[in-house]
Design a protein around this motif. Sequence first.
Motif, PDB file in Angstrom:
ATOM      1  N   ALA A 378      -3.922 -13.805 -10.624  1.00 25.78           N
ATOM      2  CA  ALA A 378      -3.008 -13.900  -9.490  1.00 25.78           C
ATOM      3  C   ALA A 378      -3.549 -13.153  -8.279  1.00 25.78           C
ATOM      4  O   ALA A 378      -3.445 -13.619  -7.134  1.00 25.78           O
ATOM      5  CB  ALA A 378      -1.631 -13.361  -9.879  1.00 25.78           C
ATOM      6  N   LYS A 379      -4.165 -11.954  -8.514  1.00 26.52           N
ATOM      7  CA  LYS A 379      -4.735 -11.179  -7.410  1.00 26.52           C
ATOM      8  C   LYS A 379      -5.921 -11.915  -6.785  1.00 26.52           C
ATOM      9  O   LYS A 379      -6.092 -11.938  -5.560  1.00 26.52           O
ATOM     10  CB  LYS A 379      -5.180  -9.808  -7.927  1.00 26.52           C
ATOM     11  CG  LYS A 379      -5.642  -8.852  -6.832  1.00 26.52           C
ATOM     12  CD  LYS A 379      -5.977  -7.496  -7.409  1.00 26.52           C
ATOM     13  CE  LYS A 379      -6.368  -6.529  -6.295  1.00 26.52           C
ATOM     14  NZ  LYS A 379      -7.517  -7.017  -5.507  1.00 26.52           N
ATOM     15  N   THR A 380      -6.743 -12.530  -7.652  1.00 25.71           N
ATOM     16  CA  THR A 380      -7.885 -13.291  -7.138  1.00 25.71           C
ATOM     17  C   THR A 380      -7.407 -14.449  -6.273  1.00 25.71           C
ATOM     18  O   THR A 380      -7.951 -14.707  -5.185  1.00 25.71           O
ATOM     19  CB  THR A 380      -8.726 -13.824  -8.310  1.00 25.71           C
ATOM     20  OG1 THR A 380      -9.153 -12.725  -9.118  1.00 25.71           O
ATOM     21  CG2 THR A 380      -9.934 -14.588  -7.808  1.00 25.71           C
ATOM     22  N   VAL A 381      -6.405 -15.144  -6.734  1.00 26.02           N
ATOM     23  CA  VAL A 381      -5.856 -16.262  -5.953  1.00 26.02           C
ATOM     24  C   VAL A 381      -5.265 -15.760  -4.642  1.00 26.02           C
ATOM     25  O   VAL A 381      -5.461 -16.362  -3.587  1.00 26.02           O
ATOM     26  CB  VAL A 381      -4.797 -17.003  -6.790  1.00 26.02           C
ATOM     27  CG1 VAL A 381      -4.079 -18.060  -5.947  1.00 26.02           C
ATOM     28  CG2 VAL A 381      -5.436 -17.667  -8.007  1.00 26.02           C
ATOM     29  N   ALA A 382      -4.528 -14.620  -4.723  1.00 23.25           N
ATOM     30  CA  ALA A 382      -3.928 -14.066  -3.507  1.00 23.25           C
ATOM     31  C   ALA A 382      -5.003 -13.629  -2.511  1.00 23.25           C
ATOM     32  O   ALA A 382      -4.879 -13.865  -1.301  1.00 23.25           O
ATOM     33  CB  ALA A 382      -3.018 -12.893  -3.868  1.00 23.25           C
ATOM     34  N   ASP A 383      -6.056 -12.977  -3.018  1.00 21.99           N
ATOM     35  CA  ASP A 383      -7.151 -12.557  -2.132  1.00 21.99           C
ATOM     36  C   ASP A 383      -7.826 -13.765  -1.489  1.00 21.99           C
ATOM     37  O   ASP A 383      -8.188 -13.743  -0.299  1.00 21.99           O
ATOM     38  CB  ASP A 383      -8.170 -11.736  -2.911  1.00 21.99           C
ATOM     39  CG  ASP A 383      -7.615 -10.378  -3.336  1.00 21.99           C
ATOM     40  OD1 ASP A 383      -6.576  -9.967  -2.764  1.00 21.99           O
ATOM     41  OD2 ASP A 383      -8.195  -9.742  -4.242  1.00 21.99           O
ATOM     42  N   GLY A 384      -8.018 -14.797  -2.272  1.00 21.24           N
ATOM     43  CA  GLY A 384      -8.623 -16.017  -1.712  1.00 21.24           C
ATOM     44  C   GLY A 384      -7.762 -16.627  -0.629  1.00 21.24           C
ATOM     45  O   GLY A 384      -8.267 -17.066   0.412  1.00 21.24           O
ATOM     46  N   LYS A 385      -6.442 -16.648  -0.887  1.00 24.77           N
ATOM     47  CA  LYS A 385      -5.538 -17.177   0.136  1.00 24.77           C
ATOM     48  C   LYS A 385      -5.573 -16.320   1.399  1.00 24.77           C
ATOM     49  O   LYS A 385      -5.556 -16.838   2.522  1.00 24.77           O
ATOM     50  CB  LYS A 385      -4.120 -17.243  -0.430  1.00 24.77           C
ATOM     51  CG  LYS A 385      -3.922 -18.289  -1.503  1.00 24.77           C
ATOM     52  CD  LYS A 385      -2.483 -18.296  -1.992  1.00 24.77           C
ATOM     53  CE  LYS A 385      -2.274 -19.377  -3.058  1.00 24.77           C
ATOM     54  NZ  LYS A 385      -0.883 -19.387  -3.561  1.00 24.77           N
ATOM     55  N   LYS A 386      -5.616 -14.987   1.213  1.00 19.86           N
ATOM     56  CA  LYS A 386      -5.638 -14.078   2.362  1.00 19.86           C
ATOM     57  C   LYS A 386      -6.917 -14.263   3.180  1.00 19.86           C
ATOM     58  O   LYS A 386      -6.879 -14.299   4.422  1.00 19.86           O
ATOM     59  CB  LYS A 386      -5.521 -12.645   1.865  1.00 19.86           C
ATOM     60  CG  LYS A 386      -5.429 -11.610   2.969  1.00 19.86           C
ATOM     61  CD  LYS A 386      -5.245 -10.224   2.376  1.00 19.86           C
ATOM     62  CE  LYS A 386      -5.152  -9.177   3.490  1.00 19.86           C
ATOM     63  NZ  LYS A 386      -4.994  -7.819   2.927  1.00 19.86           N
ATOM     64  N   LYS A 387      -8.032 -14.389   2.463  1.00 19.16           N
ATOM     65  CA  LYS A 387      -9.313 -14.598   3.156  1.00 19.16           C
ATOM     66  C   LYS A 387      -9.306 -15.911   3.921  1.00 19.16           C
ATOM     67  O   LYS A 387      -9.755 -15.980   5.076  1.00 19.16           O
ATOM     68  CB  LYS A 387     -10.436 -14.578   2.126  1.00 19.16           C
ATOM     69  CG  LYS A 387     -11.816 -14.733   2.731  1.00 19.16           C
ATOM     70  CD  LYS A 387     -12.879 -14.666   1.647  1.00 19.16           C
ATOM     71  CE  LYS A 387     -14.277 -14.840   2.255  1.00 19.16           C
ATOM     72  NZ  LYS A 387     -15.336 -14.801   1.218  1.00 19.16           N
ATOM     73  N   ARG A 388      -8.801 -16.938   3.286  1.00 20.81           N
ATOM     74  CA  ARG A 388      -8.738 -18.234   3.951  1.00 20.81           C
ATOM     75  C   ARG A 388      -7.829 -18.180   5.164  1.00 20.81           C
ATOM     76  O   ARG A 388      -8.115 -18.783   6.218  1.00 20.81           O
ATOM     77  CB  ARG A 388      -8.222 -19.270   2.949  1.00 20.81           C
ATOM     78  CG  ARG A 388      -8.067 -20.675   3.506  1.00 20.81           C
ATOM     79  CD  ARG A 388      -9.369 -21.211   4.016  1.00 20.81           C
ATOM     80  NE  ARG A 388      -9.230 -22.571   4.526  1.00 20.81           N
ATOM     81  CZ  ARG A 388     -10.127 -23.179   5.292  1.00 20.81           C
ATOM     82  NH1 ARG A 388     -11.247 -22.527   5.651  1.00 20.81           N
ATOM     83  NH2 ARG A 388      -9.935 -24.424   5.690  1.00 20.81           N
TER      84      ARG A 388
END
Length: 456
Positions: A378-388
Amino acid sequence: MSTNIDSKDNLTDLLKEYYGDIFKNSPIPDAKSVSMQRVSALSDYGGLWMVDTIRQIVHIAIVAELSSNPDDSKYGEYLDMSIYNQEISIDSFRKATAKLFFTQVYAPANCSEDTKGVYAVHQNRFDALLNFLQSCTTQQIDMAKSSDKKLYPGQTVDVTTFVHLHDLGHYGIRGKTMNIFRNVPSKKNRASSMINIRGKLPDPRVLRSSEKEKNLQALEVSKPVHEVNIGDRSLGHWPDSEGFIQSLAEKHDLSGVQIHIPPIYDAQGSLVHPMDYSDVFIPGCVVKVVLGFHLWDITRANNGRAIPKPARIFSNIVQSLHILPQDEDDVRLMLHGEAIERVRYLDQQKNEKLLAERARELARQEEVLRIEQSMIKAKTVADGKKKRLEELRTQTTGSYMKAGADLDYAQGVKRKQSDGSSVEANDTKRIQVDVNSDEKPSRTKNVEIDNDSTKP
């Protein structure tokens, strides 16, 4: 029960504790807390079984006496099979069981008061079981009373109850084992299938003889019964002094028949084969028996309609039975054996508990690991969304700035073009020369010819 029985000198106290443990593990429930229902685990047997509130089969242990009248029980070589015209039907063979009639135990003469106390416990429990079973029977009949009146107005449904009234005027319990013979064929062999349809019809006597010879192979044995392990005995070892089983085998293919051995043990604790029941069941012997309770409700056809002879058959099914020793040494041996079995049981329970705890711990660890992995994912997905999101925000800001600059530049160019057009229009209006006039231009007026020079 305590496992250190050598430290106790009083055999009666040992027996009290021994039976106390047995009765504690199988208490007699309240009749209102049980019901007769189908049990999927026993679907092969069919019918209804007595279950408790959590649908567990009710088992009750008692100490009773095998009836002193030999005619009350049927456990000989032909068990309870019906013999008609010197023959046994295949249906009777399939349903064969050992039937035992149990009565209340009585204290022997000249026994001690402590011993009488032990027997009193057995008598009270036996009476309590009789009352419980009678209440269950009445309860079941009352539940079906309304439907019986609709299906059989003016007719009585035949009922065989759990409790049996003996001809001598005392109550008892008629118990029976599960079916002894398994995998019994249901139909007679078709001799016509052996006929060669392309040739001449064989002699019927030859055909029948051939069929008998083939079927009788099911009774052939390679070793005598005393040389065969109890679990390996076949139908050919079964005693057949009257030849009824052989006669049955001549007409039916019994090669697949298997013998079921119920958990019935002699006074020394050895498993008893059904063909040996007549050697160990002595009228008047005292037994510890565990009973289950079954009902055949034969009151309607599959389509729900009435049948010619409706009946309800309540049966006490022997789940296990131990013949209790009478000799003091055998009693002590039984108690020692029970103590050992108790230790084994406790060890088994302890090991099962440890295994269960380990399984729960592994499951807990797996659950924690799964949650951690889910959180990481979930954190990896959230970080990816934040970066995007940051990338899109940067791209959007740059686009807005470029679009603003382009807009300002376009507006400036337009403004310059608008200003130039205004000047040119104003300068053109200054020319006030009337081509139809003869007047010369005044000296005081300036005439712009090339937009870059002015003459007086």
